[in-house]
Design an enzyme around this catalytic site. Structure first.
Site, PDB file in Angstrom:
ATOM      1  N   LYS A  92       0.887  -1.454  -0.140  1.00 52.24           N
ATOM      2  CA  LYS A  92      -0.350   0.118  -0.125  1.00 52.24           C
ATOM      3  C   LYS A  92       0.900   1.222  -0.151  1.00 52.24           C
ATOM      4  CE  LYS A  92      -2.496  -1.123   4.042  1.00 52.24           C
ATOM      5  NZ  LYS A  92      -2.097  -2.029   3.930  1.00 52.24           N
TER       6      LYS A  92
ATOM      7  N   ARG B  42     -10.147   0.670   8.219  1.00 52.39           N
ATOM      8  CA  ARG B  42      -8.907  -0.260   9.077  1.00 52.39           C
ATOM      9  C   ARG B  42     -10.498  -1.755   9.797  1.00 52.39           C
ATOM     10  NH1 ARG B  42      -3.840   0.717   9.011  1.00 52.39           N
ATOM     11  NH2 ARG B  42      -2.609  -1.302   8.754  1.00 52.39           N
TER      12      ARG B  42
ATOM     13  N   ARG C  37      10.983  -6.082   5.142  1.00 50.84           N
ATOM     14  CA  ARG C  37      11.058  -5.176   6.180  1.00 50.84           C
ATOM     15  C   ARG C  37      11.847  -4.739   6.617  1.00 50.84           C
ATOM     16  NH1 ARG C  37       5.361  -2.709   4.424  1.00 50.84           N
ATOM     17  NH2 ARG C  37       4.956  -3.510   6.328  1.00 50.84           N
TER      18      ARG C  37
ATOM     19  N   ARG D  40      11.888  -1.367  11.751  1.00 53.48           N
ATOM     20  CA  ARG D  40      10.084  -0.918  11.698  1.00 53.48           C
ATOM     21  C   ARG D  40       9.417  -2.259  12.692  1.00 53.48           C
ATOM     22  NH1 ARG D  40       4.914   0.253   8.072  1.00 53.48           N
ATOM     23  NH2 ARG D  40       3.864  -1.621   9.635  1.00 53.48           N
TER      24      ARG D  40
ATOM     25  N   ARG E 172      -0.902  -9.161  13.267  1.00 50.88           N
ATOM     26  CA  ARG E 172      -1.802  -8.353  12.276  1.00 50.88           C
ATOM     27  C   ARG E 172      -2.589  -8.985  10.778  1.00 50.88           C
ATOM     28  NH1 ARG E 172       4.122  -5.938  10.281  1.00 50.88           N
ATOM     29  NH2 ARG E 172       3.239  -4.524   9.231  1.00 50.88           N
TER      30      ARG E 172
HETATM   31  P1  AMP Z   1       0.582   0.378   9.049  1.00 50.12           P
HETATM   32  O1  AMP Z   1       1.378   1.138   9.038  1.00 50.12           O
HETATM   33  O2  AMP Z   1      -0.717   1.094   7.884  1.00 50.12           O
HETATM   34  O3  AMP Z   1       0.311  -1.015   8.307  1.00 50.12           O
HETATM   35  O4  AMP Z   1      -0.029   0.648  10.287  1.00 50.12           O
HETATM   36  C1  AMP Z   1       0.550   0.110  11.538  1.00 50.12           C
HETATM   37  C2  AMP Z   1      -0.320  -0.122  12.597  1.00 50.12           C
HETATM   38  O5  AMP Z   1      -0.856   1.122  13.149  1.00 50.12           O
HETATM   39  C3  AMP Z   1      -1.437  -0.989  12.681  1.00 50.12           C
HETATM   40  O6  AMP Z   1      -0.597  -2.524  12.611  1.00 50.12           O
HETATM   41  C4  AMP Z   1      -2.321  -0.433  13.747  1.00 50.12           C
HETATM   42  O7  AMP Z   1      -1.877  -0.807  15.295  1.00 50.12           O
HETATM   43  C5  AMP Z   1      -1.680   1.273  13.616  1.00 50.12           C
HETATM   44  N1  AMP Z   1      -2.819   1.275  12.495  1.00 50.12           N
HETATM   45  C6  AMP Z   1      -2.337   2.203  11.490  1.00 50.12           C
HETATM   46  N2  AMP Z   1      -4.036   2.995  10.972  1.00 50.12           N
HETATM   47  C7  AMP Z   1      -4.656   1.941  11.448  1.00 50.12           C
HETATM   48  C8  AMP Z   1      -6.329   2.108  11.498  1.00 50.12           C
HETATM   49  N3  AMP Z   1      -6.829   2.860  10.403  1.00 50.12           N
HETATM   50  N4  AMP Z   1      -7.362   1.450  12.886  1.00 50.12           N
HETATM   51  C9  AMP Z   1      -6.125   1.159  13.578  1.00 50.12           C
HETATM   52  N5  AMP Z   1      -5.792   0.758  13.816  1.00 50.12           N
HETATM   53  C10 AMP Z   1      -4.070   1.365  12.818  1.00 50.12           C
END
Ligand code: AMP
Length: 195
Positions: free
Chosen positions: A14, A89, A128, A134, A145
């Site tokens: 993404k 999400r 990654r 990360r 996740r």
């Molecule tokens: P990402 O970088 O989008 O993979 O997000 C990393 C982490 O941030 C996720 O695994 C969630 O713990 C949190 N997170 C990011 N966006 C959301 C969202 N829209 N709703 C809830 N948690 C989020």
């Protein structure tokens, strides 16, 4: 406005596709994961709370996320359009996004679903993790996740399919090939929204 959701499991590409979309279409990027990571860096109250959820691979509660999203949209209303990356999400977030945009006389025109098999997702995230350090790209958090994605996030596909907004794209191919498919959809929709 050309508002697009880039959708898919963690590790589906993404962020990478968002960067290419921004460059070509000049949309404003809203990555909720990036926003939360910046809050963690700042050691803010929100960052400290978010960090606990992120380390466990759990979702940060909807009320925090919807508040963040509302503020970010409000602060950037002159944008040509938004690319939502990592939001929504949950179904509650999907409903909130519909309402937020409707109140501003606009809407989501497309949800681009990047389809990638689970084995490939795990491989990508482990790589990654090695490259970027990360904190949530380790096997324990990755498994959580993916589980959370399947239970809480996947139902959004039906939500958007029913609205005729879901476009599925094979995400396993090389980055540029995926972007070609993404562009085909967006070129068509950008043309329609201009008319
Ligand atoms: P990402 O970088 O989008 O993979 O997000 C990393 C982490 O941030 C996720 O695994 C969630 O713990 C949190 N997170 C990011 N966006 C959301 C969202 N829209 N709703 C809830 N948690 C989020």
């Amino acid at each position: 406005m050309l508002n697009v959701v880039i959708f898919g499991a963690p590790g589906s590409g993404k962020g990478t596709q968002s960067e290419l979309i921004i460059r070509k279409y000049g949309l404003f990027h809203i990555s909720t994961g990036d926003i939360l990571r910046a809050e963690i860096e700042k050691h803010s109250e929100l960052g400290t709370t978010a960090d606990m959820y992120i380390k466990e691979g759990k979702l940060v509660p909807d009320q925090f996320m919807i508040e963040i999203l509302t503020q970010t949209i409000e602060a950037n209303l002159t944008a040509k359009g938004f690319i939502f990356d990592g939001f929504p999400r949950t179904l509650a977030q999907g409903e909130a996004l519909e309402n937020l945009l409707r109140e501003r006389n606009t809407n989501v025109v497309a949800v681009l679903n990047l389809d990638v098999e689970e084995d490939e997702l795990v491989k990508r995230m482990l790589n990654r993790g090695k490259e970027t350090g990360r904190s949530d790209d380790n096997l324990y958090t990755i498994k959580n996740r993916l589980n959370v994605y399947n239970i809480q996030t996947e139902p959004l596909k039906t939500f958007y399919r029913k609205k005729g907004k879901l476009f599925s794209i094979k995400g396993k191919d090389d980055v540029n090939e995926v972007f070609e498919s993404v562009s085909e959809v967006l070129d068509r929709l950008a043309f329609k929204t201009r008319k």
